[in-house]
Design a protein around this motif. Structure first.
Motif, PDB file in Angstrom:
ATOM      1  N   CYS A 136       0.833  -1.199   0.000  1.00 63.93           N
ATOM      2  CA  CYS A 136       0.000   0.000   0.000  1.00 63.93           C
ATOM      3  C   CYS A 136       0.873   1.257   0.000  1.00 63.93           C
ATOM      4  O   CYS A 136       1.955   1.283   0.585  1.00 63.93           O
ATOM      5  CB  CYS A 136      -0.903  -0.010   1.231  1.00 63.93           C
ATOM      6  N   VAL A 137       0.371   2.303  -0.626  1.00 63.36           N
ATOM      7  CA  VAL A 137       1.102   3.575  -0.680  1.00 63.36           C
ATOM      8  C   VAL A 137       1.449   4.078   0.720  1.00 63.36           C
ATOM      9  O   VAL A 137       2.506   4.658   0.933  1.00 63.36           O
ATOM     10  CB  VAL A 137       0.320   4.634  -1.489  1.00 63.36           C
ATOM     11  N   THR A 138       0.587   3.811   1.694  1.00 65.71           N
ATOM     12  CA  THR A 138       0.851   4.236   3.073  1.00 65.71           C
ATOM     13  C   THR A 138       2.137   3.610   3.596  1.00 65.71           C
ATOM     14  O   THR A 138       2.913   4.258   4.291  1.00 65.71           O
ATOM     15  CB  THR A 138      -0.334   3.851   3.982  1.00 65.71           C
ATOM     16  N   GLN A 139       2.369   2.359   3.251  1.00 63.89           N
ATOM     17  CA  GLN A 139       3.584   1.683   3.697  1.00 63.89           C
ATOM     18  C   GLN A 139       4.825   2.341   3.097  1.00 63.89           C
ATOM     19  O   GLN A 139       5.852   2.458   3.757  1.00 63.89           O
ATOM     20  CB  GLN A 139       3.509   0.200   3.326  1.00 63.89           C
ATOM     21  N   PHE A 140       4.722   2.782   1.848  1.00 63.21           N
ATOM     22  CA  PHE A 140       5.856   3.463   1.216  1.00 63.21           C
ATOM     23  C   PHE A 140       6.108   4.822   1.851  1.00 63.21           C
ATOM     24  O   PHE A 140       7.246   5.178   2.126  1.00 63.21           O
ATOM     25  CB  PHE A 140       5.621   3.633  -0.286  1.00 63.21           C
ATOM     26  N   HIS A 141       5.065   5.573   2.083  1.00 62.22           N
ATOM     27  CA  HIS A 141       5.281   6.917   2.625  1.00 62.22           C
ATOM     28  C   HIS A 141       5.886   6.840   4.020  1.00 62.22           C
ATOM     29  O   HIS A 141       6.755   7.641   4.365  1.00 62.22           O
ATOM     30  CB  HIS A 141       4.008   7.771   2.518  1.00 62.22           C
ATOM     31  N   GLU A 142       5.503   5.859   4.800  1.00 63.17           N
ATOM     32  CA  GLU A 142       6.099   5.698   6.133  1.00 63.17           C
ATOM     33  C   GLU A 142       7.556   5.245   6.033  1.00 63.17           C
ATOM     34  O   GLU A 142       8.425   5.768   6.714  1.00 63.17           O
ATOM     35  CB  GLU A 142       5.274   4.705   6.950  1.00 63.17           C
ATOM     36  N   LYS A 143       7.834   4.297   5.162  1.00 64.38           N
ATOM     37  CA  LYS A 143       9.188   3.755   5.029  1.00 64.38           C
ATOM     38  C   LYS A 143      10.144   4.781   4.409  1.00 64.38           C
ATOM     39  O   LYS A 143      11.308   4.861   4.784  1.00 64.38           O
ATOM     40  CB  LYS A 143       9.159   2.473   4.201  1.00 64.38           C
ATOM     41  N   LEU A 144       9.648   5.576   3.461  1.00 65.73           N
ATOM     42  CA  LEU A 144      10.466   6.598   2.818  1.00 65.73           C
ATOM     43  C   LEU A 144      10.594   7.863   3.655  1.00 65.73           C
ATOM     44  O   LEU A 144      11.432   8.716   3.369  1.00 65.73           O
ATOM     45  CB  LEU A 144       9.871   6.972   1.456  1.00 65.73           C
ATOM     46  N   ASN A 145       9.727   7.999   4.649  1.00 57.37           N
ATOM     47  CA  ASN A 145       9.676   9.200   5.480  1.00 57.37           C
ATOM     48  C   ASN A 145       9.403  10.450   4.635  1.00 57.37           C
ATOM     49  O   ASN A 145      10.083  11.459   4.742  1.00 57.37           O
ATOM     50  CB  ASN A 145      10.960   9.363   6.304  1.00 57.37           C
ATOM     51  N   VAL A 146       8.400  10.320   3.769  1.00 61.19           N
ATOM     52  CA  VAL A 146       7.939  11.431   2.939  1.00 61.19           C
ATOM     53  C   VAL A 146       6.423  11.510   3.090  1.00 61.19           C
ATOM     54  O   VAL A 146       5.796  10.618   3.658  1.00 61.19           O
ATOM     55  CB  VAL A 146       8.318  11.230   1.447  1.00 61.19           C
ATOM     56  N   THR A 147       5.834  12.570   2.560  1.00 63.31           N
ATOM     57  CA  THR A 147       4.377  12.683   2.614  1.00 63.31           C
ATOM     58  C   THR A 147       3.750  11.618   1.725  1.00 63.31           C
ATOM     59  O   THR A 147       4.392  11.087   0.809  1.00 63.31           O
ATOM     60  CB  THR A 147       3.901  14.073   2.134  1.00 63.31           C
ATOM     61  N   GLN A 148       2.491  11.319   2.001  1.00 58.17           N
ATOM     62  CA  GLN A 148       1.789  10.335   1.182  1.00 58.17           C
ATOM     63  C   GLN A 148       1.683  10.838  -0.257  1.00 58.17           C
ATOM     64  O   GLN A 148       1.787  10.061  -1.203  1.00 58.17           O
ATOM     65  CB  GLN A 148       0.411  10.046   1.767  1.00 58.17           C
ATOM     66  N   SER A 149       1.529  12.140  -0.426  1.00 54.93           N
ATOM     67  CA  SER A 149       1.456  12.728  -1.755  1.00 54.93           C
ATOM     68  C   SER A 149       2.749  12.494  -2.539  1.00 54.93           C
ATOM     69  O   SER A 149       2.714  12.136  -3.720  1.00 54.93           O
ATOM     70  CB  SER A 149       1.175  14.229  -1.645  1.00 54.93           C
ATOM     71  N   THR A 150       3.892  12.672  -1.892  1.00 58.30           N
ATOM     72  CA  THR A 150       5.182  12.460  -2.551  1.00 58.30           C
ATOM     73  C   THR A 150       5.359  10.994  -2.922  1.00 58.30           C
ATOM     74  O   THR A 150       5.786  10.667  -4.042  1.00 58.30           O
ATOM     75  CB  THR A 150       6.335  12.937  -1.648  1.00 58.30           C
ATOM     76  N   ALA A 151       5.025  10.098  -2.001  1.00 56.61           N
ATOM     77  CA  ALA A 151       5.115   8.664  -2.299  1.00 56.61           C
ATOM     78  C   ALA A 151       4.200   8.315  -3.467  1.00 56.61           C
ATOM     79  O   ALA A 151       4.595   7.574  -4.372  1.00 56.61           O
ATOM     80  CB  ALA A 151       4.751   7.841  -1.065  1.00 56.61           C
ATOM     81  N   SER A 152       2.996   8.865  -3.478  1.00 57.86           N
ATOM     82  CA  SER A 152       2.050   8.605  -4.565  1.00 57.86           C
ATOM     83  C   SER A 152       2.580   9.100  -5.904  1.00 57.86           C
ATOM     84  O   SER A 152       2.390   8.444  -6.931  1.00 57.86           O
ATOM     85  CB  SER A 152       0.707   9.272  -4.274  1.00 57.86           C
ATOM     86  N   GLN A 153       3.248  10.247  -5.902  1.00 61.43           N
ATOM     87  CA  GLN A 153       3.824  10.773  -7.149  1.00 61.43           C
ATOM     88  C   GLN A 153       4.878   9.817  -7.709  1.00 61.43           C
ATOM     89  O   GLN A 153       4.890   9.536  -8.911  1.00 61.43           O
ATOM     90  CB  GLN A 153       4.448  12.148  -6.919  1.00 61.43           C
ATOM     91  N   HIS A 154       5.758   9.329  -6.846  1.00 66.59           N
ATOM     92  CA  HIS A 154       6.781   8.388  -7.290  1.00 66.59           C
ATOM     93  C   HIS A 154       6.142   7.116  -7.848  1.00 66.59           C
ATOM     94  O   HIS A 154       6.539   6.616  -8.910  1.00 66.59           O
ATOM     95  CB  HIS A 154       7.736   8.032  -6.150  1.00 66.59           C
ATOM     96  N   LEU A 155       5.166   6.596  -7.153  1.00 64.46           N
ATOM     97  CA  LEU A 155       4.493   5.374  -7.588  1.00 64.46           C
ATOM     98  C   LEU A 155       3.730   5.595  -8.891  1.00 64.46           C
ATOM     99  O   LEU A 155       3.702   4.723  -9.759  1.00 64.46           O
ATOM    100  CB  LEU A 155       3.576   4.856  -6.487  1.00 64.46           C
TER     101      LEU A 155
END
Length: 100
Positions: free
Chosen positions: A43-62
């Motif tokens: 889930c995108v939430t798991q990436f944003h927590e692991k990357l230590n970035v906002t959910q929006s930033t993680a979503s952009q990368h994905l």
């Protein structure tokens, strides 16, 4: 799948990290998180927590990885889950071996 889009997606360290994690998600996410992965992906939430970035930033990368065809998505309710698209990596290998 356009090679230029793939190479642009791969030109970012964070996106490369995401792809590395997705290659062996069981090594990079907790067992609770992996229960979800077995069914749908990470889930995108798991990436944003692991990357230590906002959910929006993680979503952009994905999203960039998705548009390049390097990941697939599965939607479950309000959550989007991601997996590596291994077929795309096989096609990329062919492009590199035969066209470049």
């Amino acid at each position: 799948m356009k090679p230029i889009d793939i190479f642009k997606a791969l030109s970012n360290e964070t996106r490369l990290q995401i792809l590395e994690w997705l290659k062996e998600p069981e090594k990079h996410f907790s067992s609770q998180e992996m229960r979800d992965f077995q069914e749908a992906g990470v889930c995108v939430t798991q990436f944003h927590e692991k990357l230590n970035v906002t959910q929006s930033t993680a979503s952009q990368h994905l999203s960039i990885l998705y548009r390049a065809g390097l990941v697939t998505t599965a939607r479950h309710g309000k959550w989007t889950y991601y997996k590596r698209n291994e077929d795309a990596f096989n096609q990329l290998k062919e492009i590199i071996e035969h066209e470049i």
